[in-house]
Scaffold this motif. Structure first.
Motif, PDB file in Angstrom:
ATOM      1  N   GLU A 120      -2.578   5.756  -1.514  1.00 27.90           N
ATOM      2  CA  GLU A 120      -3.755   4.945  -1.199  1.00 27.90           C
ATOM      3  C   GLU A 120      -4.182   5.145   0.252  1.00 27.90           C
ATOM      4  OE1 GLU A 120      -2.524   1.039  -2.169  1.00 27.90           O
ATOM      5  OE2 GLU A 120      -2.941   1.247  -4.316  1.00 27.90           O
ATOM      6  N   VAL A 121      -3.201   5.268   1.145  1.00 30.63           N
ATOM      7  CA  VAL A 121      -3.514   5.526   2.549  1.00 30.63           C
ATOM      8  C   VAL A 121      -4.210   6.873   2.706  1.00 30.63           C
ATOM      9  CG1 VAL A 121      -2.527   5.900   4.840  1.00 30.63           C
ATOM     10  CG2 VAL A 121      -1.640   4.071   3.387  1.00 30.63           C
ATOM     11  N   ILE A 173       0.842  -1.196   0.000  1.00 32.66           N
ATOM     12  CA  ILE A 173       0.000   0.000   0.000  1.00 32.66           C
ATOM     13  C   ILE A 173       0.875   1.242   0.000  1.00 32.66           C
ATOM     14  CG2 ILE A 173      -1.791   1.262   1.234  1.00 32.66           C
ATOM     15  CD1 ILE A 173      -2.743  -1.322   2.409  1.00 32.66           C
ATOM     16  N   TRP A 226       1.504   5.516  -0.006  1.00 28.75           N
ATOM     17  CA  TRP A 226       1.008   6.618   0.822  1.00 28.75           C
ATOM     18  C   TRP A 226      -0.185   7.300   0.172  1.00 28.75           C
ATOM     19  CZ3 TRP A 226       0.833  11.622  -0.944  1.00 28.75           C
ATOM     20  CH2 TRP A 226       1.561  11.910  -2.097  1.00 28.75           C
TER      21      TRP A 226
END
Length: 273
Positions: free
Chosen positions: A6-7, A2, A4
């Motif tokens: 997408e976070v 994942i 950053w």
């Protein structure tokens, strides 16, 4: 793995969702609490689940009258907006006639004026037409103000349809009107559902127009009927929140039934840059 980005996207989506879900859950749970508990813990779970308030509201005949009036007004508004808006947009998208661009721009001017600015001339017009204190006094102004929005989306969607489809139909002797009902509308389910959802929710939650146009209590919508559940001597927020929660159901059901078409409709009806 994942990233950053997408976070950050998930965090933004969770934050936006919380802005909707937290007030919604507080509204629904508030109907199960007492007035005192509402003041102490407005967002927490109730200490004791009291269904008496919801039971009283659902057993009240006036509640169903208000709900039925709102449903009739909203559905008729949706039907008329879809019919008139799609026909007008189809003419702008497929037909070529003198003054089409000017007339289309003139119709879009309705998006620039707030609804409240026209409430006085609307009241006078509805009174002169003799439909004051009737459902049509609310339906027709809502349709008029919803046409600009619907025509804009319909026209863009119809203009993106393949021209070869109409040419093939015209070779077979199919005219504009027949092509509209047999081909255009069946292929326009996403945009129809999208516009219907927006118009229904707007009509369902409309408070100012019914307040001005309706005087007979038997014709009240749920937004006006909410005043009956505020309490006799003091504002009982648990009764008000329970009433609002019960009236949310039709709008939520309508949205859930059309949600799979909404994204496709917004994409197809979006204005290209």
């Amino acid at each position: 793995m994942i990233t950053w980005k997408e976070v950050a996207r998930i965090a933004v989506l969770l934050f936006v969702s919380s802005l909707i879900l937290i007030p919604l859950s507080a509204t629904i749970l508030g109907g199960f609490k007492s007035t005192g508990e509402m003041r102490v813990s407005p967002f927490g779970l109730p200490n004791e689940w009291n269904t008496e308030v919801y039971g009283q509201i659902l057993a009240d005949p006036n509640f169903w009258i208000y709900l039925w009036n709102s449903l009739v007004i909203s559905l008729l508004t949706v039907m008329l907006t879809l019919i008139l808006g799609s026909m007008a947009a189809y003419a702008f998208a497929q037909a070529r006639f003198f003054g089409a661009n000017f007339l289309y721009s003139y119709l879009l001017l309705g998006l620039m004026f707030p609804f409240a600015a026209a409430i006085l001339p609307l009241f006078l017009t509805v009174r002169d037409l003799g439909i004051l204190d009737t459902p049509w006094g609310v339906i027709l102004p809502q349709v008029a103000f919803g046409l600009a929005f619907s025509i804009m989306f319909f026209r863009t969607f119809f203009a993106q349809m393949p021209a070869e489809l109409f040419e093939a139909a015209r070779v077979d002797g199919c005219g504009y009107i027949r092509f509209f009902f047999l081909f255009t509308l069946p292929l326009s389910t996403p945009i129809l559902a999208t516009i219907a959802t927006f118009v229904f929710v707007q009509s369902w939650n409309n408070y100012l127009l019914p307040l001005i146009m309706l005087n007979d209590r038997d014709g009240y919508t749920w937004t006006l009927g909410a005043m009956d559940y505020r309490g006799e001597y003091a504002w009982e927020w648990n009764r008000t929140l329970a009433f609002v929660s019960a009236t949310l159901a039709p709008a939520v059901v309508f949205f859930l039934a059309a949600q799979k078409y909404i994204v496709a409709g917004l994409t197809g009806g979006a204005v290209k840059g």
